[in-house]
Design a protein around this motif. Structure first.
Motif, short mmCIF file in Angstrom:
data_model
loop_
_atom_site.label_atom_id
_atom_site.label_comp_id
_atom_site.label_asym_id
_atom_site.label_seq_id
_atom_site.Cartn_x
_atom_site.Cartn_y
_atom_site.Cartn_z
N UNK B 74 0.79 -1.25 0.11
CA UNK B 74 -0.49 0.14 -0.32
C UNK B 74 0.82 1.37 -0.08
N UNK B 75 2.12 1.19 0.57
CA UNK B 75 2.99 2.65 0.88
C UNK B 75 3.64 2.35 -0.72
N UNK B 76 3.74 1.51 -1.13
CA UNK B 76 4.35 1.85 -2.45
C UNK B 76 3.55 2.05 -4.12
N UNK B 77 2.22 1.81 -3.63
CA UNK B 77 1.20 2.17 -4.66
C UNK B 77 0.75 3.71 -4.06
N UNK B 78 0.55 4.45 -2.45
CA UNK B 78 0.67 5.12 -2.55
C UNK B 78 1.09 6.31 -2.71
N UNK B 79 2.76 6.10 -2.70
CA UNK B 79 4.10 6.74 -3.09
C UNK B 79 3.91 6.61 -4.46
N UNK B 82 -0.44 7.45 -6.07
CA UNK B 82 -1.73 8.41 -5.65
C UNK B 82 -0.89 9.79 -5.64
N UNK B 83 0.60 10.07 -5.29
CA UNK B 83 1.63 11.16 -5.51
C UNK B 83 2.31 10.67 -6.09
N UNK B 84 2.91 10.05 -6.98
CA UNK B 84 3.59 10.11 -7.45
C UNK B 84 4.71 10.63 -7.16
N UNK B 85 5.43 10.02 -6.06
CA UNK B 85 6.46 10.78 -5.97
C UNK B 85 7.10 9.61 -6.37
N UNK B 110 5.82 16.73 2.41
CA UNK B 110 5.81 17.65 3.46
C UNK B 110 5.14 16.70 4.37
N UNK B 111 4.47 15.73 3.83
CA UNK B 111 3.15 14.14 4.10
C UNK B 111 3.17 13.25 3.40
N UNK B 112 4.23 13.30 2.40
CA UNK B 112 4.02 12.03 1.52
C UNK B 112 4.44 10.67 2.29
N UNK B 113 5.81 10.38 2.45
CA UNK B 113 6.82 10.10 3.60
C UNK B 113 5.99 9.49 4.88
#
Lengths: 228, 574
Positions: B74-79, B82-85, B110-113
């Motif tokens: 999920x964390x990899x998916x999110x980064x 979703x946030x494209x970082x 500032x919040x993604x990680x």
């Protein structure tokens, strides 16, 4: 005083894009106003001095400007004037009389000038042949003239000068210049004119000061038209 | 709401900006950034505890090994989606931004990680929460600095402040925070940097104290180190240095291998999470950030035998390498502490087994020394390691062995692995530009700034004699040659044609097209200066023409480079 980025660019001799980067990176003290940024001259000078950066000052520009104006041979002849009826058997005697009689600037030390002329003659004679000599100091005088001057000196009796062709000298051109660059420029023009046999012939007649000046002016004008 | 608040603050700061002294301004902004950084630390810590507790009942189930897989996935998916970082734990990204992008960071960082690392760590992934908070603090700093209209140099300091406050807040260690900011993030010890960083660190620590109490990570405990311990810590330093190198190489190795095996970021992170989850079924202390393990070891309550402690050390190293190498989100700071403490304990137990009569200190002391040593070795930042341990444990009595062990470990690690883990990726891409180095100066200058545009060019059909007035009237030593269409053909060097210039017979017999050299030597306006200098060195030439689309834009000379390089160096001290 406030300076624009273009003025600072000239002062620091840096392109505007470098200065813009310095402003962005915060490497140069700058102020923002509504229509862009500006620099404060006093602060900039202090900043540059603390970092060993040399600002190009406006004074050097003007003095350079003055110097290049003085390259006219006519002006140099006009300033130097003409000395007639010099009479002596030796080179040093001739030079002594010439230095004493020449209409030089007041601040020029004539004894020092004479010494320097003799030193130069000792290295190698300034007699350039065809009865002409061009005495001059080896390097510009310490307290020399601001404008170049050429003093023409006609000898009543030609003197043995040790010139390259062994011909006795009847006319001397004393050249005094503020710098080596001007010296070379004046000397180049003069020697170019002296290659003309009719000019030598004209000099042999020991012309009056205004006649000589008119001839030099005409020659200079002509040479400027042919070699712009 | 939050953005509006930031906007209002930034407006106020912008108004202040030209009225107050720069140092004062930096201090004001640093304290604001420090508080936010501290807040980020507290938020992440709280959320981690909360989520970990919420998930705790599921741990007993056999299928719980899938939890870290789910979290990391999920964390990899999110980064990634979703946030494209990009993935990565944050600190190298901050260092990259400081060195190459003059401290610019995106607001979403500032919040993604914080979110992604919560998913990874709370679900059981073996990683630390520090790097995410550092990224978060740095990003808050960068965005506030941007809003306040600061210049690059000031923004970089503020980014350092954000990072410093994050570490200060998590460990309640303001000095360690400041030193981390300088040693790891900025890489430059300058007074102008130190004061704002100190302020930000103190603010970060203060906020965290206010919200979470005085004892953040570990309890203060008295430790005492005798002469035997000091001698013994030399061995620990050497082992920790070697261990740090192994850990660094393992991290990079897993990252490279896993990328080759599984191409999808999400699947890779999930598979990595599952591996760690499986390890966690048998060795539960490899899971999570591991502060409780460190606490137990320091309180001399870790009762497993020597072999089990050794296994735990190795397992934690492997689990962290898998979690972070496979793309889970989190840092290596906390894992270093866990590995260090377990390693120190192993060393102590091994030594007392081999030599029972040796009057060694407590096990907790060696755990302490191990933490500092591994941190110093992996980060190659011995001061950060020393001050962090001194501050979090309050053990000023053990400073001497701490310094010794950290220095030995850092030196040994540096000898074997010259570039630290944080810098490795950057150095491989040639992007590691530490301040005040040759590389960073050359990277600042560009060809377009150095180009001399008032170059006189010649046509290839011109005769040699036509060169004479050009030589007379210019100060150029090199003349670029163009063809009739104005395209660049080559270069004429005055030195090469000098012997022929005084031969009037050649003046109309030779055309310039026959005299030119170096047809292929040219640079583009977008080349970096290091490459330009290398080319000059290789060709043994001091002037190169700058060519764009076959047209000559101007020349670049070594003389100009030296002049501008010196000026660049002179203005560094601001």
């Amino acid at each position: 005083m406030d300076l624009t980025i273009h003025e600072v660019s000239r002062l620091l001799r840096l392109p505007v894009n470098t200065l813009e980067r310095w402003v962005r990176q915060g490497k140069i003290p700058v102020y923002k106003s509504r229509d862009g940024y500006f620099f404060i001259e006093r602060e900039l000078r202090r900043w540059a001095q603390a970092r060993g950066l040399v600002l190009s000052s406006s004074e050097t520009h003007t003095s350079h400007h003055k110097e290049s104006l003085g390259d006219s041979l006519t002006a140099a002849f006009k300033k130097g004037g003409v000395v007639y009826q010099v009479e002596d058997d030796t080179v040093s005697g001739v030079l002594r009389t010439l230095v004493d009689a020449a209409p030089l600037d007041d601040f020029i030390n004539r004894d020092e000038l004479f010494q320097k002329l003799i030193e130069r003659e000792d290295l190698s004679s300034t007699g350039i042949g065809k009865g002409v000599a061009i005495p001059h100091p080896r390097s510009p005088l310490d307290n020399g003239p601001v404008e170049p001057g050429v003093t023409t000196c006609f000898l009543d009796t030609p003197v043995e000068y040790g010139g390259i062709d062994g011909v006795t000298v009847f006319v001397l051109f004393l050249i005094l210049t503020p710098s080596t660059r001007v010296h070379l420029s004046i000397l180049g023009k003069l020697s170019h004119f002296l290659r003309d046999p009719s000019f030598i012939e004209f000099l042999g007649k020991r012309p009056a000061a205004d006649e000589l000046l008119a001839r030099v002016e005409a020659m200079e004008l002509e040479s400027e038209q042919t070699h712009p | 709401m939050f953005v509006k608040y930031i906007n209002r603050i930034s407006q106020f700061l912008r108004q202040l900006k030209w009225r107050i002294d720069e140092r004062l301004l930096l201090i004001v902004i640093a304290s604001v950034v420090g508080s936010f950084g501290g807040l980020a630390g507290v938020i992440l810590n709280r959320t981690l505890t909360l989520v970990t507790h919420a998930l705790h009942p599921m741990r007993a189930h056999w299928g719980s090994f899938l939890l870290p897989a789910l979290g990391a996935g999920m964390s990899a998916l999110f980064l990634g989606y979703i946030l494209r970082e990009g993935a990565g734990h944050g600190v190298p990204e901050v260092i990259y931004s400081v060195t190459k992008r003059s401290g610019l960071l995106r607001f979403r960082s500032s919040f993604s990680r914080l979110i992604s690392s919560t998913l990874t760590i709370a679900s059981g992934g073996s990683a630390g929460p520090e790097a995410p908070v550092v990224m978060s603090g740095a990003s808050i700093g960068s965005n506030i600095a941007k809003k306040a209209g600061l210049n690059d140099r000031q923004r970089i300091v503020i980014v350092g402040c954000g990072a410093a406050s994050a570490i200060a807040s998590i460990f309640n260690a303001p000095i360690a925070g400041m030193i981390f900011g300088v040693e790891v993030i900025l890489g430059e010890w300058a007074t102008v940097n130190l004061v704002p960083m100190a302020i930000a660190s103190v603010m970060g620590a203060e906020v965290s104290r206010l919200l979470a109490g005085n004892q953040i990570a570990f309890e203060h405990q008295p430790f005492a180190a005798g002469l035997t311990d000091i001698v013994a810590c030399v061995g620990l330093g050497i082992l920790a240095g070697l261990g740090s190198v192994v850990f660094t190489r393992l991290l990079n190795g897993v990252a490279k291998k896993s990328k080759a095996l599984v191409s999808s970021d999400v699947t890779r992170a999930a598979v990595g999470g599952a591996c760690v989850g499986l390890m966690g079924l048998y060795l539960p202390y490899v899971l999570g950030e591991g502060y409780d393990v460190v606490r137990t070891v320091m309180e001399n309550n870790f009762h497993s035998g020597l072999l089990l402690v050794l296994i735990a050390t190795v397992a934690k190293t492997v689990a962290t390498s898998i979690t972070i190498g496979s793309g889970g989100s989190g840092g290596i700071f906390a894992p270093c502490l866990v590995i260090g403490s377990l390693g120190g304990l192993t060393y102590h137990r091994a030594l007392s087994t081999l030599w029972p009569s040796l009057p060694l200190g407590q096990e907790g002391l060696f755990a302490l020394l191990g933490m500092s040593a591994v941190l110093s070795g992996v980060l190659q930042a011995p001061l950060t390691g020393i001050f962090l341990i001194v501050e979090v444990t309050g053990s000023y009595d053990v400073v001497l062995p701490l310094i010794l062990v950290s220095a030995i470990s850092a030196i040994l690690a540096h000898y074997l692995e010259p570039i630290s883990f944080y810098h490795k990726g950057l150095a491989a891409r040639g992007q590691l530009l530490r301040p005040r180095t040759d590389d960073s100066l050359l990277a600042d200058l560009s060809v377009l700034e150095l180009i001399e545009r008032d170059t006189v060019t010649v046509r290839e059909s011109m005769c040699l004699g036509d060169m004479i007035p050009l030589i007379k009237n210019t100060t150029q030593h090199h003349f670029p040659v163009e063809d009739s269409k104005g395209e660049y053909r080559g270069l004429i060097r005055l030195d090469d044609i000098r012997p022929h210039l005084f031969n009037p017979g050649l003046h109309s017999a030779v055309i310039l097209g026959e005299l030119m050299h170096l047809e292929k030597v040219q640079i583009s306006p977008f080349d970096d200066l290091k490459a330009v200098l290398a080319k000059m060195e290789e060709m043994q030439i001091s002037v190169l023409p700058v060519i764009h689309r076959n047209r000559i834009l101007g020349m670049i000379t070594k003389e100009a480079i030296l002049d501008r390089y010196r000026k660049e160096l002179a203005v560094l001290s601001c």
